[in-house]
Design a protein around this motif. Structure first.
Motif, mmCIF file in Angstrom:
data_model
loop_
_atom_site.group_PDB
_atom_site.id
_atom_site.type_symbol
_atom_site.label_atom_id
_atom_site.label_comp_id
_atom_site.label_asym_id
_atom_site.label_seq_id
_atom_site.Cartn_x
_atom_site.Cartn_y
_atom_site.Cartn_z
ATOM 1 N N UNK A 110 23.821 14.579 20.423
ATOM 2 C CA UNK A 110 22.420 15.028 20.496
ATOM 3 C C UNK A 110 21.254 14.719 19.312
ATOM 4 N N UNK A 111 22.598 15.249 18.369
ATOM 5 C CA UNK A 111 20.995 15.294 17.042
ATOM 6 C C UNK A 111 21.189 13.580 17.005
ATOM 7 N N UNK A 112 21.446 12.607 17.399
ATOM 8 C CA UNK A 112 21.575 10.983 16.963
ATOM 9 C C UNK A 112 20.172 10.704 18.276
ATOM 10 N N UNK A 113 19.571 11.787 18.877
ATOM 11 C CA UNK A 113 18.925 11.579 19.828
ATOM 12 C C UNK A 113 17.193 11.437 18.899
ATOM 13 N N UNK A 114 15.865 10.873 19.608
ATOM 14 C CA UNK A 114 15.403 11.190 18.498
ATOM 15 C C UNK A 114 14.283 9.660 19.017
ATOM 16 N N UNK A 115 13.373 9.778 20.244
ATOM 17 C CA UNK A 115 12.265 10.038 20.971
ATOM 18 C C UNK A 115 11.073 10.801 20.932
ATOM 19 N N UNK A 116 10.021 9.833 20.532
ATOM 20 C CA UNK A 116 8.498 10.275 20.380
ATOM 21 C C UNK A 116 8.288 11.260 21.402
ATOM 22 N N UNK A 117 9.072 11.504 22.996
ATOM 23 C CA UNK A 117 8.614 12.299 23.985
ATOM 24 C C UNK A 117 9.754 13.453 24.269
ATOM 25 N N UNK A 118 10.935 12.913 23.207
ATOM 26 C CA UNK A 118 11.960 14.689 23.733
ATOM 27 C C UNK A 118 11.820 15.622 22.178
ATOM 28 N N UNK A 119 11.756 16.740 22.637
ATOM 29 C CA UNK A 119 11.469 17.863 21.488
ATOM 30 C C UNK A 119 13.077 17.072 20.743
ATOM 31 N N UNK A 120 12.532 17.152 19.002
ATOM 32 C CA UNK A 120 14.145 16.629 18.553
ATOM 33 C C UNK A 120 14.991 18.217 18.380
ATOM 34 N N UNK A 121 15.774 17.911 18.271
ATOM 35 C CA UNK A 121 16.866 19.170 17.932
ATOM 36 C C UNK A 121 17.091 18.864 16.395
#
Length: 711
Positions: free
Chosen positions: A463-474
């Protein structure tokens, strides 16, 4: 086993009720019946609307087999506790049996709906039980499905419900709707000595598994087709702070009562203050909260001398002529005088004793601090902290932080209730401020199964690798607590649900709605198609889509997310598409007719009858928008297909919405038809190639034609 009649949809304004606890006096309005059969009906409940605090607490008293019994709708009431704000009721058993005569499975399933009521299933007192061999069953809520698989591969044991002949799952908080169903892929006819399977939600304290339940109908017979369940209840859905703003309707009317916010969903209830007992919903007197005489209960309130009752408490003193020594022992004055010769030795011994106590206390505190540190390290390792820490150092992931509990305590002012941003099925979210003035949102989860705890560190790496402008950043997590906490970036503009339903006077254009839908779809497409491994969010709804300062959509709350593929024997989460953006209507409406209670059902029905104008929001349902609406409606219909293979991927949904938004935002009046036809290209082709519910048409051709003619 007698087959029960199917239940109809219950338009209940309140939940099922039960019998009052014996230590709480029955209290009601003058002239009202306060007992039905052998069950007391305490206020705020009442037999009839005029006797209850409001319609939600109305009880019907009717004869059953010659004996009067209390009911709420079809549910029989067995117990009510004003002190604990709980109610007990009987619920039907859902079953599936193999019919040897027809060689087919037969079933009967029930559901309970308390969505818009003061009642919720108690997650502390109930569990969902599935009984049978090779039986997979579920209880379906509004936005998810929960269940398990009961097999007979291992030898079942009496009293044990661990998967062999019986399995169970916890009831989640804030649960007001349950519908039972069986998985048809698992057929009990394959087990020669078992022909029936059951699924129930019931009080876990009274359930004890018996091996006789498998080869017979003993489970049904023992409970006569119904089982007891415990419900938590509230007065209204207001918080204590909100309820106190209108004292004319405030329910805690006793002077010696206090207000408590519910721990099972939103709402409040009342209780008597410490040192008082009775009914907090009745004004003071014999029936309201009255002082407890502690002197009558020497076991609970010990007193070695003279006990004097006071309002809300009590005093303990020695009789005249006696004095109290250590440990509350009263002795005559004469013995004290004789003991004066020993004063100095006693004082010296006391000083030494005090020193020893101080040393022992310091030693104890040091040991406790070390013990606490050891516990924190144990939790850190249990949740995969070492793996996560090593991976972060090796890959230099500076954007992800492992927070200490002390840091988050400081950021949220010790998780003060004034910092609460919202409550969810998995926990509570608090607003926080780090020392560098970074605003954060801290999700404090309530529970987590052991398997999830062991895999938590690995999931954080993904989940820490998720980096998208429309996803709340963890941003990080805290692992040194029993249940890990998650730290997200703070999104200031609330939820999409608030935007849609919070202010009906606010105008939201169609292009804005489609933009938010497109941004949300882009986020989900990223999770499904580009994350490694793919991630299923599992709880997509308007309350989990946040809006930033520019009203850009940010998908949040990965508390229900799972890494694909699914393990069918574990918790399954089902996403229910609602398309609230098009209709501005609630997901579920109990007051609607049978086939219109679910927004998705109403949506499909309107398409079938060619009456979309009856369901679309008036703000966007106009001739100018109709061609675009029909395109979106057709896309919605595809997304609501029953078979997953018939539904478009989220990537295709995002692409379709992106093209629609671009077409709507383009400055058409500044282009000539030839330039338009070249500009539209593939986008116009894909938009116009879909079949709408009213026939085939082409947006591109109509737009070009209109512009060419100057319209």
């Amino acid at each position: 086993m007698t087959k029960p009649l199917p239940s109809t949809i219950l338009l209940i304004c309140v939940s099922a009720i039960g019998m009052v606890a014996a230590d709480v006096p029955v209290a009601g309005r003058p002239g009202c019946q306060m007992r039905c059969g052998d069950v007391d009906i305490p206020f705020p409940f009442g037999i009839g609307d005029d006797c209850a605090i409001h319609h939600g607490f109305n009880i019907i008293c009717k004869p059953v087999n010659g004996t009067k019994r209390p009911f709420k709708g079809p549910f029989e009431v067995t117990k009510i506790s004003v002190r604990d704000a709980k109610a007990w009721m009987k619920m039907r058993i859902s079953w599936q049996c193999y019919d040897s005569a027809s060689s087919k499975m037969k079933e009967w399933v029930d559901f309970q709906n308390f969505t818009y009521t003061p009642f919720r299933f108690s997650y502390e007192d109930n569990k969902i039980f599935i009984i049978g061999c090779n039986t997979m069953a579920y209880m379906r809520g509004v936005s998810y499905v929960i269940g398990c698989l009961s097999t007979c591969s291992d030898q079942p044991k009496n009293g044990s419900c661990s998967g062999a002949g019986c399995c169970s799952v916890d009831v989640p908080p804030d649960l007001g709707y349950l519908e039972a169903y069986f998985n048809k892929d698992y057929n009990t006819s394959e087990i020669s000595y078992s022909s029936c399977g059951y699924v129930v939600v019931m009080e876990k304290a009274v359930f004890s598994y018996s091996t006789t339940y498998i080869p017979s109908t003993n489970f049904w017979d023992d409970y006569n087709g119904t089982v007891p369940a415990v419900m938590d209840w509230i007065i209204t859905w207001e918080t204590c702070e909100e309820a106190k703003t209108n004292m004319s309707s405030y329910a805690c009317v006793s002077n010696n009562s206090e207000c408590l916010n519910s721990t099972n969903g939103r709402g409040y209830r009342c209780k008597c203050s410490k040192g008082f007992d009775g009914n907090p919903y009745v004004k003071d007197g014999l029936l309201g909260c009255r002082d407890i005489n502690e002197c009558l209960d020497n076991t609970t309130y010990p007193c070695a001398g003279i006990c004097e009752n006071t309002i809300g408490s009590y005093k303990c003193s020695c009789p005249q002529g006696q004095n109290e020594l250590a440990r509350g022992v009263c002795v005559p004055d004469q013995k004290i005088q004789k003991s004066q010769a020993w004063v100095m030795p006693v004082v010296g011994a006391s000083v030494g004793f005090v020193i020893l106590v101080i040393m022992a206390t310091c030693s104890y505190l040091i040991r406790e601090r070390r013990k606490l540190q050891h516990i924190k390290q144990k939790y850190f390792k249990l949740h995969g902290g070492l793996l996560l820490f090593q991976e972060m150092n090796s890959n230099e992931r500076k954007s992800f932080t492992i927070f200490s509990e002390a840091e988050l305590q400081h950021a949220t002012n010790k998780f003060d209730k004034n910092q609460i941003l919202g409550h969810g099925g998995h926990g509570t979210v608090y607003k926080g401020l780090l020392k560098d003035n970074t605003e954060i949102a801290v999700k404090k989860c309530m529970t987590m199964d052991e398997q999830h705890k062991k895999e938590f560190g690995k999931e954080m790496l993904i989940l820490s690798q998720i980096n998208h402008i429309n996803i709340v950043k963890l941003l990080g997590c805290c692992l040194e607590v029993q249940v890990p906490m998650l730290v997200y970036e703070f999104i200031p503009n609330g939820t999409l649900s608030n935007l849609i339903h919070g202010n009906h006077g606010q105008h939201i254009s169609l292009v804005t709605r489609l933009r938010i839908a497109h941004e949300s779809a882009e986020a989900l497409a990223y999770l499904h198609s580009y994350a490694s491994p793919p991630i299923i969010h599992g709880d997509v709804k308007s309350s989990n889509i946040l809006l930033d300062v520019n009203f850009m959509a940010k998908v949040s709350d990965f508390g229900a997310s799972i890494l694909a593929p699914l393990d069918k024997s574990q918790l399954v989460t089902l996403v229910q598409g609602t398309w609230e953006l098009l209709t501005r209507k609630n997901v579920f409406n109990l007051d609607a007719p049978e086939n219109e209670k679910s927004l998705s059902m109403r949506f499909l029905s309107a398409m079938k009858e060619n009456k979309l104008e009856n369901i679309l929001d008036d703000q966007i349902s106009n001739e100018e928008n109709m061609e675009f609406l029909e395109e979106v409606v057709d896309l919605a219909k595809q997304c609501l297909a029953m078979c997953g293979e018939d539904r478009p991927s989220m990537k295709k949904v995002a692409e379709k919405l992106d093209r629609l938004v671009k077409v709507m935002q383009h400055p058409w009046t500044q282009q000539n038809p030839e330039e338009l036809e070249s500009l539209l290209g593939e986008s116009s082709y894909i938009i116009s190639s879909g079949a709408s519910s009213t026939g085939n048409f082409s947006i591109e051709k109509k737009v070009v034609k209109d512009l060419a003619s100057g319209r």
